[in-house]
Motif scaffolding. Structure first.
Motif, PDB file in Angstrom:
ATOM      1  N   PRO A  86       0.184 -15.164   5.945  1.00  0.00           N
ATOM      2  CA  PRO A  86       1.371 -14.349   5.673  1.00  0.00           C
ATOM      3  C   PRO A  86       2.651 -15.121   6.019  1.00  0.00           C
ATOM      4  CG  PRO A  86      -0.210 -13.144   7.027  1.00  0.00           C
ATOM      5  CD  PRO A  86      -0.667 -14.572   6.967  1.00  0.00           C
ATOM      6  N   LEU A  87       3.735 -14.793   5.350  1.00  0.00           N
ATOM      7  CA  LEU A  87       5.008 -15.470   5.590  1.00  0.00           C
ATOM      8  C   LEU A  87       5.419 -15.384   7.056  1.00  0.00           C
ATOM      9  CD1 LEU A  87       7.456 -16.986   4.471  1.00  0.00           C
ATOM     10  CD2 LEU A  87       8.473 -14.751   3.952  1.00  0.00           C
ATOM     11  N   LEU A  88       5.267 -14.217   7.678  1.00  0.00           N
ATOM     12  CA  LEU A  88       5.648 -14.080   9.093  1.00  0.00           C
ATOM     13  C   LEU A  88       4.843 -15.019   9.993  1.00  0.00           C
ATOM     14  CD1 LEU A  88       6.304 -10.304   9.881  1.00  0.00           C
ATOM     15  CD2 LEU A  88       7.878 -12.224  10.101  1.00  0.00           C
ATOM     16  N   ALA A  89       3.565 -15.156   9.722  1.00  0.00           N
ATOM     17  CA  ALA A  89       2.734 -16.068  10.517  1.00  0.00           C
ATOM     18  C   ALA A  89       3.169 -17.514  10.305  1.00  0.00           C
ATOM     19  CB  ALA A  89       1.260 -15.888  10.156  1.00  0.00           C
ATOM     20  N   PHE A  90       3.508 -17.865   9.085  1.00  0.00           N
ATOM     21  CA  PHE A  90       3.977 -19.215   8.773  1.00  0.00           C
ATOM     22  C   PHE A  90       5.278 -19.516   9.521  1.00  0.00           C
ATOM     23  CE2 PHE A  90       6.431 -21.805   5.504  1.00  0.00           C
ATOM     24  CZ  PHE A  90       5.862 -23.020   5.852  1.00  0.00           C
ATOM     25  N   ILE A  91       6.234 -18.596   9.461  1.00  0.00           N
ATOM     26  CA  ILE A  91       7.499 -18.792  10.164  1.00  0.00           C
ATOM     27  C   ILE A  91       7.256 -18.919  11.666  1.00  0.00           C
ATOM     28  CG2 ILE A  91       9.689 -17.666  10.779  1.00  0.00           C
ATOM     29  CD1 ILE A  91       9.642 -16.465   7.872  1.00  0.00           C
ATOM     30  N   SER A  92       6.378 -18.100  12.215  1.00  0.00           N
ATOM     31  CA  SER A  92       6.059 -18.165  13.650  1.00  0.00           C
ATOM     32  C   SER A  92       5.398 -19.495  14.020  1.00  0.00           C
ATOM     33  CB  SER A  92       5.145 -17.014  14.048  1.00  0.00           C
ATOM     34  OG  SER A  92       5.835 -15.798  13.926  1.00  0.00           O
ATOM     35  N   HIS A 150      -2.881 -13.453  -1.366  1.00  0.00           N
ATOM     36  CA  HIS A 150      -3.582 -14.667  -1.792  1.00  0.00           C
ATOM     37  C   HIS A 150      -4.737 -15.014  -0.868  1.00  0.00           C
ATOM     38  CE1 HIS A 150      -1.039 -16.179   1.396  1.00  0.00           C
ATOM     39  NE2 HIS A 150       0.051 -15.942   0.661  1.00  0.00           N
ATOM     40  N   GLY A 151      -4.846 -14.312   0.260  1.00  0.00           N
ATOM     41  CA  GLY A 151      -5.923 -14.575   1.207  1.00  0.00           C
ATOM     42  C   GLY A 151      -5.604 -15.686   2.186  1.00  0.00           C
ATOM     43  N   GLY A 152      -4.384 -16.183   2.168  1.00  0.00           N
ATOM     44  CA  GLY A 152      -3.992 -17.266   3.078  1.00  0.00           C
ATOM     45  C   GLY A 152      -3.146 -16.745   4.223  1.00  0.00           C
ATOM     46  N   VAL A 197       2.067 -10.696  -6.490  1.00  0.00           N
ATOM     47  CA  VAL A 197       3.300 -11.458  -6.260  1.00  0.00           C
ATOM     48  C   VAL A 197       4.391 -10.530  -5.749  1.00  0.00           C
ATOM     49  CG1 VAL A 197       5.156 -12.762  -7.378  1.00  0.00           C
ATOM     50  CG2 VAL A 197       2.778 -13.306  -7.888  1.00  0.00           C
ATOM     51  N   ASP A 198       4.533  -9.366  -6.351  1.00  0.00           N
ATOM     52  CA  ASP A 198       5.532  -8.404  -5.908  1.00  0.00           C
ATOM     53  C   ASP A 198       5.302  -8.008  -4.448  1.00  0.00           C
ATOM     54  OD1 ASP A 198       6.710  -8.471  -8.405  1.00  0.00           O
ATOM     55  OD2 ASP A 198       5.816  -6.574  -9.083  1.00  0.00           O
ATOM     56  N   ALA A 199       4.056  -7.761  -4.086  1.00  0.00           N
ATOM     57  CA  ALA A 199       3.732  -7.388  -2.701  1.00  0.00           C
ATOM     58  C   ALA A 199       4.047  -8.527  -1.740  1.00  0.00           C
ATOM     59  CB  ALA A 199       2.255  -7.003  -2.596  1.00  0.00           C
ATOM     60  N   TRP A 200       3.707  -9.729  -2.149  1.00  0.00           N
ATOM     61  CA  TRP A 200       3.940 -10.916  -1.311  1.00  0.00           C
ATOM     62  C   TRP A 200       5.427 -11.143  -1.075  1.00  0.00           C
ATOM     63  CZ3 TRP A 200       5.050 -16.156  -3.406  1.00  0.00           C
ATOM     64  CH2 TRP A 200       4.985 -17.154  -2.437  1.00  0.00           C
ATOM     65  N   LEU A 201       6.238 -10.991  -2.117  1.00  0.00           N
ATOM     66  CA  LEU A 201       7.679 -11.191  -1.984  1.00  0.00           C
ATOM     67  C   LEU A 201       8.351 -10.062  -1.204  1.00  0.00           C
ATOM     68  CD1 LEU A 201       8.525 -12.509  -5.570  1.00  0.00           C
ATOM     69  CD2 LEU A 201       8.338 -13.845  -3.460  1.00  0.00           C
ATOM     70  N   ALA A 202       7.804  -8.861  -1.270  1.00  0.00           N
ATOM     71  CA  ALA A 202       8.417  -7.698  -0.628  1.00  0.00           C
ATOM     72  C   ALA A 202       8.047  -7.534   0.839  1.00  0.00           C
ATOM     73  CB  ALA A 202       8.043  -6.429  -1.387  1.00  0.00           C
ATOM     74  N   ASP A 203       6.846  -7.966   1.225  1.00  0.00           N
ATOM     75  CA  ASP A 203       6.363  -7.720   2.588  1.00  0.00           C
ATOM     76  C   ASP A 203       5.940  -9.030   3.250  1.00  0.00           C
ATOM     77  OD1 ASP A 203       5.199  -6.888   4.945  1.00  0.00           O
ATOM     78  OD2 ASP A 203       3.654  -5.658   3.985  1.00  0.00           O
ATOM     79  N   ARG A 235       2.208 -28.340   8.563  1.00  0.00           N
ATOM     80  CA  ARG A 235       1.618 -28.181   7.227  1.00  0.00           C
ATOM     81  C   ARG A 235       2.290 -27.022   6.509  1.00  0.00           C
ATOM     82  NH1 ARG A 235      -1.417 -25.930  10.891  1.00  0.00           N
ATOM     83  NH2 ARG A 235      -2.319 -23.875  10.565  1.00  0.00           N
ATOM     84  N   ASP A 236       2.253 -27.078   5.199  1.00  0.00           N
ATOM     85  CA  ASP A 236       2.832 -26.039   4.352  1.00  0.00           C
ATOM     86  C   ASP A 236       2.073 -24.733   4.569  1.00  0.00           C
ATOM     87  OD1 ASP A 236       4.509 -24.924   2.454  1.00  0.00           O
ATOM     88  OD2 ASP A 236       4.036 -26.392   0.905  1.00  0.00           O
ATOM     89  N   CYS A 237       2.637 -23.656   4.077  1.00  0.00           N
ATOM     90  CA  CYS A 237       1.997 -22.348   4.182  1.00  0.00           C
ATOM     91  C   CYS A 237       0.649 -22.363   3.452  1.00  0.00           C
ATOM     92  CB  CYS A 237       2.920 -21.290   3.566  1.00  0.00           C
ATOM     93  SG  CYS A 237       2.383 -19.597   3.837  1.00  0.00           S
ATOM     94  N   ASP A 238      -0.367 -21.813   4.084  1.00  0.00           N
ATOM     95  CA  ASP A 238      -1.693 -21.713   3.466  1.00  0.00           C
ATOM     96  C   ASP A 238      -1.631 -20.632   2.394  1.00  0.00           C
ATOM     97  OD1 ASP A 238      -4.326 -21.255   2.741  1.00  0.00           O
ATOM     98  OD2 ASP A 238      -5.023 -20.854   4.772  1.00  0.00           O
ATOM     99  N   MET A 239      -1.785 -21.036   1.146  1.00  0.00           N
ATOM    100  CA  MET A 239      -1.652 -20.118   0.029  1.00  0.00           C
ATOM    101  C   MET A 239      -2.985 -19.587  -0.490  1.00  0.00           C
ATOM    102  SD  MET A 239       1.489 -19.696  -0.055  1.00  0.00           S
ATOM    103  CE  MET A 239       1.627 -18.715  -1.528  1.00  0.00           C
ATOM    104  N   GLY A 240      -4.052 -19.769   0.272  1.00  0.00           N
ATOM    105  CA  GLY A 240      -5.337 -19.181  -0.079  1.00  0.00           C
ATOM    106  C   GLY A 240      -5.773 -19.513  -1.496  1.00  0.00           C
ATOM    107  N   ARG A 241      -6.174 -18.500  -2.232  1.00  0.00           N
ATOM    108  CA  ARG A 241      -6.699 -18.737  -3.586  1.00  0.00           C
ATOM    109  C   ARG A 241      -5.614 -19.154  -4.581  1.00  0.00           C
ATOM    110  NH1 ARG A 241      -6.632 -13.270  -3.253  1.00  0.00           N
ATOM    111  NH2 ARG A 241      -5.474 -12.164  -4.889  1.00  0.00           N
ATOM    112  N   TRP A 242      -4.332 -19.047  -4.205  1.00  0.00           N
ATOM    113  CA  TRP A 242      -3.244 -19.481  -5.087  1.00  0.00           C
ATOM    114  C   TRP A 242      -2.996 -20.979  -4.976  1.00  0.00           C
ATOM    115  CZ3 TRP A 242       1.020 -15.260  -3.999  1.00  0.00           C
ATOM    116  CH2 TRP A 242       0.578 -14.030  -4.491  1.00  0.00           C
ATOM    117  N   ARG A 243      -3.689 -21.634  -4.073  1.00  0.00           N
ATOM    118  CA  ARG A 243      -3.494 -23.079  -3.902  1.00  0.00           C
ATOM    119  C   ARG A 243      -3.719 -23.801  -5.225  1.00  0.00           C
ATOM    120  NH1 ARG A 243      -5.787 -28.111  -2.443  1.00  0.00           N
ATOM    121  NH2 ARG A 243      -4.551 -29.097  -0.808  1.00  0.00           N
ATOM    122  N   GLY A 244      -2.746 -24.651  -5.572  1.00  0.00           N
ATOM    123  CA  GLY A 244      -2.842 -25.425  -6.795  1.00  0.00           C
ATOM    124  C   GLY A 244      -2.249 -24.743  -8.018  1.00  0.00           C
TER     125      GLY A 244
END
Length: 192
Positions: A116-122, A112-114, A100-106, A77-86
């Protein structure tokens, strides 16, 4: 023994600028047209020993249209984007620019409450590493572009921020060869 995993990007379900986070819309007219145009090059992948797809409507429809009869894999499944879904990226950037800046940087952040990118990649890497290699030579999986980007970052042991530098076009393919912790990349030309 090594296994070959070919990832096929799902056909599109909207124009690129109208794409929404964690969207589950079906293929649009352009997506169906792309499938018809490129099917001749992608249908042979149906000969794979195992055929999977992401749970999204467009991934399932792409796999079915190509004759893969894919098994839905919840781990793809795609990355869980929390409240940004849709929301579109433009929506989020206008409403929550600092988030958005924080999400792209770290890659550990999830403003978004969903997920994290690292968890998705893992998670995607965990799916790759648990693919059966005994008596299985080939696997094909239709997935969302973000899933394929995560798989590439994981397989190449690339830093997580490199996720943002990978462009995955609809119906493009990439092949990973190997097994747990030892993947290599084979670039396939986009079918024409």
């Amino acid at each position: 023994m090594s296994v070959r995993v070919t990832l096929v990007a799902a056909a599109r379900s909207s124009a690129p600028l109208a794409e929404r986070f964690d969207d589950d819309r079906p293929l649009d007219q352009a997506g169906w047209h792309e499938v018809r145009l490129l099917a001749h090059a992608l249908v042979p992948l149906a000969a794979a020993d195992l055929r999977y797809c992401s749970p999204t409507a467009r991934s399932r429809a792409t796999g079915e249209a190509l004759g893969y009869a894919p098994l839905v894999q919840p781990a793809l499944r795609d990355c869980d984007m929390g409240r940004w879904r849709g929301w579109t990226f433009a929506d989020v950037a206008a409403r929550e620019p600092a988030a958005v800046d924080a999400w792209l940087a770290d890659p550990r952040s999830a403003p978004h409450g969903g997920e994290p990118l690292l968890a998705f990649i893992s998670r995607i890497g965990g799916w790759l590493d648990t693919r059966p290699a005994d008596d299985i030579a080939a696997i094909v999986a239709v997935a969302e572009p973000a899933v394929i980007r995560a798989a590439l970052v994981y397989a190449l042991h690339a830093p997580a921020p490199s996720f943002w530098n990978v462009d995955v076009r609809p119906l493009s393919t990439v092949t990973l060869m190997g097994g747990p912790g030892r993947w290599s990349l084979r670039l396939d030309a986009r079918p024409s």
